[in-house]
Design an enzyme around this catalytic site. Structure first.
Site, PDB file in Angstrom:
ATOM      1  N   ASN A   1      52.194  36.969   5.556  1.00 14.78           N
ATOM      2  CA  ASN A   1      53.312  36.045   5.521  1.00 14.78           C
ATOM      3  C   ASN A   1      54.661  36.730   5.621  1.00 14.78           C
ATOM      4  O   ASN A   1      55.655  36.105   6.012  1.00 14.78           O
ATOM      5  CB  ASN A   1      53.266  35.203   4.237  1.00 14.78           C
ATOM      6  CG  ASN A   1      53.135  36.061   2.997  1.00 14.78           C
ATOM      7  OD1 ASN A   1      52.191  36.836   2.865  1.00 14.78           O
ATOM      8  ND2 ASN A   1      54.068  35.925   2.077  1.00 14.78           N
TER       9      ASN A   1
ATOM     10  N   HIS B   1      52.540  22.322   5.635  1.00 14.49           N
ATOM     11  CA  HIS B   1      53.968  22.485   5.934  1.00 14.49           C
ATOM     12  C   HIS B   1      54.298  23.759   6.705  1.00 14.49           C
ATOM     13  O   HIS B   1      55.450  23.988   7.063  1.00 14.49           O
ATOM     14  CB  HIS B   1      54.790  22.422   4.634  1.00 14.49           C
ATOM     15  CG  HIS B   1      54.665  23.623   3.752  1.00 14.49           C
ATOM     16  ND1 HIS B   1      55.679  24.543   3.606  1.00 14.49           N
ATOM     17  CD2 HIS B   1      53.664  24.039   2.941  1.00 14.49           C
ATOM     18  CE1 HIS B   1      55.304  25.481   2.756  1.00 14.49           C
ATOM     19  NE2 HIS B   1      54.080  25.189   2.338  1.00 14.49           N
TER      20      HIS B   1
ATOM     21  N   CYS C   1      57.787  32.486  -2.153  1.00 13.68           N
ATOM     22  CA  CYS C   1      57.227  32.359  -3.502  1.00 13.68           C
ATOM     23  C   CYS C   1      57.747  33.434  -4.447  1.00 13.68           C
ATOM     24  O   CYS C   1      57.549  33.349  -5.659  1.00 13.68           O
ATOM     25  CB  CYS C   1      55.706  32.412  -3.445  1.00 13.68           C
ATOM     26  SG  CYS C   1      54.992  31.096  -2.438  1.00 13.68           S
TER      27      CYS C   1
END
Length: 394
Positions: free
Chosen positions: A149, A199, A323
């Site tokens: 990510n 999403h 996050c």
């Protein structure tokens, strides 16, 4: 505004939003009902389940809807650990996983499980020889993400899956960043469980899924009802499920075109940054990376200052995982690549979508160049380097 943080979340497409709307106020029935009004909701759920499955070559009844990628990761890792503990309590993962996997593994370690965290090379690719050497008779699960990510590096899933299958070990992959962006085939890659989140590919937030291969026996994650074939209790989020199904259909239809478009823009972005901004570094694999991901480090600056100044110019970017945006620690991913702390602190992640234009890239690179130069002008370390260079030239 120029939005270049699509790895954090994407904008819901108009087609997805329109598909969802009727299931809020018109077709609002709970799909668990036995009357025809509820049946229409269940039909929409079934259609979405098939759309989601087709994108990875799965069967529709191998898809279980969740609240998102983190829940799916938790379910896969915890349930596999619990169900397979009679065989053993050893799990293998990589050092650059999302925290939804890493923190779950750390939790399991406190419950008596043993976890091996395999190294990656300087490009962020897992070291397959270390992975194979880590396999033991009591190894019950290998969990390695499809694509990172932060740095976008795509992992060798086929080889990892083959190793797992050869040794009779379950293989889970966190495909939150990869699903809908690169081709994935669960059979060809020998994947037993796969996590995804709506999403990340133009669908809504709060909806994801876990693919569980038929024959893989793991326990339920949420108890209290018969939903999702008694494996995940709770009233189904029909609008969200319809949304992720619509997003999956759109992603499948445009996958190749988007890949080509985003890869071309990504490479243009990388080329301009590396050529025009001194002391810049590309993080991750040069080519085996997600089409829309570019991650850089800039020496002699703090990434947080860069992000704030970019925001003041209407440019949305990040330094890594959304996050962990509140953390002052450098990225665990960049440290795993071997970067020193001071360089890892100067990172910038720019992630594109099919809506990104060449003009967006040009404006962003120009802004990054100006800001980096401004921040370096206040750095005594950078000033010392410039003085040393001048002495060498003299």
């Amino acid at each position: 505004m120029i939005y270049l943080d699509n790895a954090a979340t994407t904008r819901v497409s108009e087609e997805v939003f329109e598909a969802m709307k009727p299931y809020f106020c018109e077709q609002y029935a709970n799909p668990s009902g036995i009357y025809s009004f509820a049946g229409r909701s269940m039909k929409a759920v079934d259609e979405a389940r098939r759309s989601v499955a087709q994108l990875i070559g799965a069967q529709h009844d191998e898809i279980y809807f969740t609240a998102g990628g983190s829940e799916s990761d938790n379910w896969a890792v915890k349930a596999a650990a619990a169900f397979c503990q009679k065989k053993g309590k050893h799990i293998i993962t990589s050092k650059i996983e999302h925290h939804a996997v890493l923190h779950t593994c750390q939790y399991l370690e406190k419950q008596g499980y043993e976890v091996t965290y395999v190294d990656v090379d300087a490009c962020g690719v897992i070291k397959l020889d270390e992975l194979e050497a880590a396999i033991r008779p009591d190894t019950i699960l290998i969990t390695v993400m499809a694509a990172n990510n932060e740095i976008g590096t795509i992992q060798p899933l086929r080889e990892i899956g083959a190793l797992a299958k050869k040794n009779g070990i379950l293989f889970h992959t966190d495909a939150v960043q990869a699903y809908g962006h690169i081709p994935l085939d669960v059979d060809a890659l020998h994947i037993d469980m796969l996590s995804a989140s709506g999403h990340k590919f133009r669908g809504p937030k709060g909806i994801g899924f876990l693919y569980i291969r038929k024959g893989v026996r793991i326990g339920s994650f949420v108890h209290g009802g018969a939903q999702e074939r008694s494996r995940r209790a709770g009233t189904l989020n029909v609008p969200g499920i319809v949304g992720i199904g619509a997003a999956a259909r759109l992603a499948a239809a445009s996958l190749q075109e988007r890949q080509e478009q985003e890869t071309a823009l990504r490479d243009y972005l990388i080329r301009r940054v590396l050529e025009e901004i001194p002391y810049s570094r590309l993080n991750g694999h040069a080519t085996d990376r997600l089409p829309g991901n570019a991650n850089f480090c800039f020496r002699f600056i703090e990434g947080e200052s860069l992000l704030i100044l970019l925001d003041q110019q209407g440019i949305c970017a990040s330094s890594g995982s959304a996050c962990t945006s509140g953390s002052l620690d450098p990225s665990h991913v960049l440290l795993a690549l071997g970067l020193p702390h001071e360089l890892a602190h100067g990172s910038l992640r720019l992630t594109l979508s099919e809506e990104t234009t060449r003009e967006d890239i040009d404006s962003t690179v120009d802004a990054v160049g100006r800001i980096v130069e401004r921040l370096r002008s206040m750095s005594p370390l950078y000033e010392d380097v410039i003085k040393q260079n001048r002495k060498r030239e003299a």
